[in-house]
Design an enzyme around this catalytic site. Structure first.
Site, PDB file in Angstrom:
ATOM      1  N   HIS A  85     -10.616  -5.249  10.117  1.00  0.00           N
ATOM      2  CA  HIS A  85     -11.372  -5.080   8.965  1.00  0.00           C
ATOM      3  C   HIS A  85     -12.561  -4.276   8.769  1.00  0.00           C
ATOM      4  O   HIS A  85     -13.563  -4.203   8.116  1.00  0.00           O
ATOM      5  CB  HIS A  85     -11.603  -6.413   7.929  1.00  0.00           C
ATOM      6  CG  HIS A  85     -10.366  -7.083   7.741  1.00  0.00           C
ATOM      7  ND1 HIS A  85      -9.409  -7.630   8.568  1.00  0.00           N
ATOM      8  CD2 HIS A  85      -9.859  -7.172   6.448  1.00  0.00           C
ATOM      9  CE1 HIS A  85      -8.409  -8.184   8.017  1.00  0.00           C
ATOM     10  NE2 HIS A  85      -8.673  -8.156   6.623  1.00  0.00           N
ATOM     11  N   GLU A 100       0.774  -1.240   0.041  1.00  0.00           N
ATOM     12  CA  GLU A 100       0.154   0.111  -0.150  1.00  0.00           C
ATOM     13  C   GLU A 100       0.725   1.280   0.102  1.00  0.00           C
ATOM     14  O   GLU A 100       0.703   2.163  -0.722  1.00  0.00           O
ATOM     15  CB  GLU A 100      -0.871   0.063   1.146  1.00  0.00           C
ATOM     16  CG  GLU A 100      -2.275  -0.770   1.123  1.00  0.00           C
ATOM     17  CD  GLU A 100      -1.852  -2.269   1.449  1.00  0.00           C
ATOM     18  OE1 GLU A 100      -0.730  -2.522   1.567  1.00  0.00           O
ATOM     19  OE2 GLU A 100      -2.809  -3.021   1.153  1.00  0.00           O
TER      20      GLU A 100
END
Lengths: 393, 404
Positions: B209, B140
């Site tokens: 998450h 990322e």
């Protein structure tokens, strides 16, 4: 011919003869672009590729330009040193003296369409890309005239029209940015490359390896240049890296180790790298270089290395001295001419400093400019006083 | 008694997973002021008819675990337009912008050949090629930095975080480079990136998450943040974000991807800085965004039955706040309730409370109340997870408390 050689060698002997024809000699020297081939002092070491030849094609015009540019950079950094001590430059100031060969050698091999991105030791790279001395000093002193309007400071020099993308404070973060520049170059199908500079300290950042993987996967025209000046702030390379062979760290990416104090070797390596990157994707260049100052102005630079080491490098490997010897031994210029050139450069830098000192500070309203791009006539309002309604065209 | 309610935006009542068609008349939209187009919704006095849903009254009293719309067999909606799900709306917006401008490209994990983990980029790689819809490795930090670097030269990347929580790894790039480069370069570089991805509390996805990053990003100077909640504003905000010269972070919600709505055929953009009036009212202003909008609307039905008239505003623009719309509402109702999904500490609600108190203190009859998620990592157990987020019953209680 022997007589004239004698006159060049002696300091001041037969001076009238030398000065009698100053213009003729100078004109001959400065406009001579006929090729000269010079061997680099140190051979290249290659990893997963064939090293380029040690013979560098150059010309007296180019070597003279090297000298002048490096002298200018050196003087600029010394002037920045005094300005910092006079408290006109505040904050962090990272000086590049000792490493000038990298900036000039790279410029000689590429065009202004090729992009360069580096971290905070960016003053000389900025000047190498065509930045004005006045803009550099103004930015360092936080004036409006500066290249980032005084809002960036020492670590944030940028020059978009010369494809110089800065200027970054967090080391390692510029590596993915640089791969993005290379990606954009590939996307628009321009035949340009990006030089992504980082230091031996930043070479241990994970982002480097992430970006290397991406660049190699997609054959991006990115050239990663590790400016190995052997110290990451106060930590020597042997204390921070298990494998200090930075050019080999790319593993599947080819690498080249270059003597970074030799401007011609740097030029040769960059030329080689550009050709390689356009055809085969990324390559790592490790430039073996050295900085005379400490990490920044707040670092004396002598707690983690000896003064003998610093002066030793200065005597043996100084980039400007090397070019000076080249110029003298190839009869491209006399010692006096070179000294005059240095004097001119010094005056240039002093003038720029004086001009920068006079330039105004940014206005208070500049605090809020360039936060957002106000496009489509949109007024973005927050906790605001105005009864403004937002409209699009 | 039934009342005809004018309002903009979709009003969908939700209690199960199935998509709903909301009945509304889509006025012809020009590209300007699309959010102000009028919609007509027939509301009945009983819960079953509110907002065109076929809900049984008992549903609204139950604990709502999911915010996805119900399926109803509504009669034909008038006006032209086509029906699609929210993720399809995002895809449509993205595709239109990629058609329009060759500089727009997408990068992210599994966006290309896989079609996107939530199918937002499905089919785009086949149409535009691998370089424009780029499958990145799992890095990322690097690919966000890459997108920003590409944007410095003029490309317009849309960077997808597979889950917003993963973008924490790219925080340095987003904060230091994305947000600040326009400023520190003295305006030389613009960073027209869009960073988007699903976030929010889902269905037992676990703590890591289920993150809500809007509170972490809100301090970064130089970026804009928007949160979409309906297919209409999802497509509009996506297009506006891509066209904007500023870096925009577009927050989507994992549970809203299957919302169904009819959106206009014509091209339209939503204003990035504007809030959406979901339901005008008189008694209290309820400010919300993303998934909580649906919990609020669920609570609104109950409140209407009890005789309250809440004004519901979907703030949409999380940075900067649309204090114009909010201010007008506060001046009208004098009471504010903020319902948000991010954590209480340092959340969007906290900033919004401060902004309202600073600017509209004189107009408030009661302190600003803020309902946020609990300051806990989201637990896995379903019942516990339900209680970390704000439920409609709590909203009803809060309104009753404020309106005393």
């Amino acid at each position: 011919m022997a007589l004239s050689r004698l006159s060049l060698r002696s300091n001041g002997f037969l001076k009238p003869a030398a000065t009698a024809l100053p213009s003729a000699i100078r004109r001959h020297v400065s406009t001579d672009s006929s090729p000269i081939t010079i061997e680099t002092a140190v051979p290249f070491t290659a990893h997963l590729c064939d090293a380029p030849s040690r013979s560098v094609e150059t010309s007296s015009e180019e070597i003279l330009a090297f000298f002048r540019d490096m002298a200018r950079m050196r003087r600029m950094e010394i002037a920045a040193d005094s300005l910092y001590k006079a408290k006109l430059i505040r904050g962090f100031c990272h000086l590049y003296d000792g490493q000038e060969a990298l900036a000039v050698g790279m410029e000689a091999a590429i065009t202004r369409k090729d992009a360069i991105i580096t971290s905070y030791r960016d003053h000389c790279t900025f000047v190498g890309r065509g930045g004005e001395l006045v803009d550099a000093f103004s930015e360092l002193m936080g004036r409006k005239r500066g290249c980032s309007n005084g809002k960036g400071g020492s670590m944030h020099f940028y020059k978009k029209d010369a494809s110089f993308y800065g200027g970054h404070g967090i080391v390692g973060a510029q590596i993915p940015l640089g791969c993005g520049l290379a990606f954009a170059q590939k996307y628009s199908k321009e035949e340009n490359v990006t030089f992504v500079l980082y230091g031996d300290g930043a070479a241990n950042q994970g982002q480097l390896f992430e970006a290397l993987n991406i660049a190699a996967l997609w054959d991006l025209p990115a050239i990663l240049v590790c400016e190995n000046n052997h110290y990451g702030m106060g930590t020597a390379t042997w204390r921070s890296a298990k494998s200090p062979a930075y050019f080999k760290r790319g593993d599947y990416v080819p690498g080249l180790k270059v003597d970074g104090m030799d401007a011609l070797a740097v030029k040769q390596a960059c030329k080689f790298a550009k050709e390689h990157a356009l055809k085969n994707g990324p390559i790592i260049l490790e430039m073996d270089t050295y900085r005379y100052h400490g990490h920044s102005m707040s670092d004396p630079g002598s707690t983690y290395r000896t003064r003998d080491e610093i002066s030793g490098v200065r005597q043996v490997r100084d980039p400007i001295e090397r070019v000076r010897k080249l110029l003298l031994s190839h009869d491209i210029a006399t010692e006096k001419e070179l000294k005059d050139m240095e004097k001119e450069v010094r005056k240039e830098v002093d003038d720029a400093v004086a001009q920068a000192k006079e330039s105004p500070v940014p206005e208070p309203s500049e605090l809020f400019t360039n936060m957002y791009v106000k496009d489509c006539g949109v007024e973005s309002f927050g906790a605001d006083r105005k009864d403004l309604k937002v409209t699009l065209p | 008694m039934s009342a005809i309610i004018h309002g903009a935006g979709a009003a969908t009542a939700l209690s199960t997973f199935n998509p709903v068609d909301s009945k509304k008349l889509a006025a012809p939209c020009r590209t300007n002021l699309p959010a102000r187009s009028k919609r007509y919704i027939v509301a009945g006095s009983d819960a079953s008819k509110s907002f065109g849903s076929g809900l049984r009254a008992s549903h609204s009293q139950k604990l709502i675990a999911n915010a996805v719309a119900t399926k109803t067999d509504t009669s034909a909606t008038t006006g032209t337009g086509h029906e699609l799900l929210l993720f399809e709306a995002l895809q449509e917006g993205l595709e239109e912008e990629m058609d329009r401008d060759p500089h727009v490209c997408v990068m992210g994990e599994d966006v290309g050949h896989y079609g996107g983990s939530y199918k937002v980029t499905k089919g785009l790689a086949d149409k535009f090629g691998d370089l424009r819809v780029l499958d990145t490795p799992i890095c990322e930090n690097a690919f966000t930095g890459m997108g920003i670097g590409a944007a410095m030269t003029g490309l317009r990347p849309v960077i997808e975080g597979m889950n917003m929580g993963f973008l924490l790894l790219a925080f340095n790039q987003i904060s230091n480079n994305c947000g600040m480069l326009h400023y520190t370069s003295g305006g030389q570089f613009t960073i027209p990136v869009v960073i988007r991805g699903p976030g929010g509390v889902g269905r037992q996805l676990g703590a890591e998450h289920s993150q809500r990053l809007e509170s972490y990003f809100q301090s970064i100077p130089g970026i804009q943040m928007v949160a979409c909640s309906t297919p209409y504003n999802a497509k509009g905000l996506m297009k506006a974000a891509i066209r904007s010269e500023n870096p925009v972070i577009l927050f989507e919600h994992v549970l809203l991807y299957n919302l169904k709505e009819k959106i206009p055929d014509e091209e339209y953009i939503c204003n990035l800085e504007e809030a959406e009036m979901v339901r005008p009212g008189e008694h209290i202003t309820i400010l919300t965004y993303s998934r909580m909008r649906y919990h609020v609307m669920q609570a609104a039905k109950t409140l209407v039955n009890k005789g309250y008239d809440p004004e519901v505003i979907d703030i949409r623009s999380l940075k900067p706040f649309d204090l114009y719309t909010i201010g007008n509402s506060v001046k009208k109702t004098h009471r504010v309730l903020i319902v948000e999904e991010c954590m209480r500490t340092g959340g969007i609600g906290a900033s919004l409370t401060a902004a309202i108190n600073e600017n509209f203190h004189d107009y408030l009859d009661a302190p600003v109340m803020c309902l946020s998620s609990q300051d806990v990592p989201t637990p896995y157990a379903g019942t516990l997870e339900e209680w970390t987020v704000v439920q409609p019953a709590q909203i009803v209680t809060a309104v009753e408390q404020l309106c005393q």
